[in-house]
Design an enzyme around this catalytic site. Structure first.
Site, mmCIF file in Angstrom:
data_model
loop_
_atom_site.group_PDB
_atom_site.id
_atom_site.type_symbol
_atom_site.label_atom_id
_atom_site.label_comp_id
_atom_site.label_asym_id
_atom_site.label_seq_id
_atom_site.Cartn_x
_atom_site.Cartn_y
_atom_site.Cartn_z
ATOM 1 N N ALA A 67 -24.034 -16.909 8.256
ATOM 2 C CA ALA A 67 -23.591 -17.919 9.218
ATOM 3 C C ALA A 67 -23.382 -17.249 10.560
ATOM 4 O O ALA A 67 -23.134 -16.042 10.635
ATOM 5 C CB ALA A 67 -22.295 -18.577 8.744
ATOM 6 N N ASP A 68 -23.494 -18.034 11.603
ATOM 7 C CA ASP A 68 -23.173 -17.532 12.931
ATOM 8 C C ASP A 68 -22.557 -18.670 13.734
ATOM 9 O O ASP A 68 -22.972 -19.823 13.610
ATOM 10 C CB ASP A 68 -24.398 -16.989 13.654
ATOM 11 C CG ASP A 68 -23.981 -16.096 14.810
ATOM 12 O OD1 ASP A 68 -23.732 -14.911 14.565
ATOM 13 O OD2 ASP A 68 -23.857 -16.608 15.943
#
Length: 187
Positions: A67-68
């Site tokens: 995830a970012d």
């Protein structure tokens, strides 16, 4: 599932993401991908997705989650501040205003690959210079997109969140849980 405890590989060094997934009881293995976040000149939402993909593709495993999170102020990316002065600048920009937080997911399973971007709108209350300095000197915002953490001391800065609060924290937990559950991966 009996004794089978295939771990979910979290392609991240984020203690927040790790804690959220552990709270749900997932067998977890952290594997920070060791890929850089630089070199991409993209709009905020596309940047979040590209970075999540880069992280996810940087690790091996059957079940990989990356995830970012990107903070988007009027189409401009506010990344992790490089120092306290930049953190202060970010908070001044955010004070009394709305901004978007995009958290992209990359989930690779034995069945498929899922890539999504989730967005929440955050409003900061108007902040005094003294409040900004208090927060900056805590050091909490230095390793966080936009220079704040809504789940920590930064909760004192946030007036309102429209959308999933955990998207702002850095992992839309309900969606991740649903995606894993649908694919037979249980905590």
């Amino acid at each position: 599932m009996g004794g089978r405890r295939t771990p979910l590989i979290l392609a991240s060094g984020s203690p927040r993401r790790k804690a959220l997934l552990e709270a749900l009881g997932y067998p977890l293995r952290l594997q920070p991908p060791g890929v850089g976040e630089e070199g991409l000149d993209l709009p905020p939402k596309a940047l979040a997705q590209a970075l999540a993909r880069r992280k996810g593709e940087g690790v091996k495993g059957l079940w990989v989650l990356a995830a970012d999170t990107v903070v988007d102020l009027d189409g401009k990316v506010l990344g992790k501040p490089k120092d306290r002065e930049e953190n202060r600048h970010f908070l001044r920009l955010l004070s009394g205003r709305d901004h978007l937080v995009h958290t992209a997911l990359y989930l690779r399973t034995p069945l498929d690959l899922v890539e999504e971007v989730h967005t929440a709108k955050v409003r900061f209350r108007p902040l005094s210079e003294e409040e900004i300095l208090w927060y900056v000197h805590s050091g909490e915002g230095l390793d966080k997109a936009g220079g704040y953490g809504a789940q920590g001391l930064g909760m004192a800065l946030v007036e309102r969140v429209e959308g999933d609060f955990y998207t702002v924290v850095g992992l839309p937990v309900s969606r991740v849980f649903a995606l894993l559950w649908e694919r037979g991966f249980r905590p």
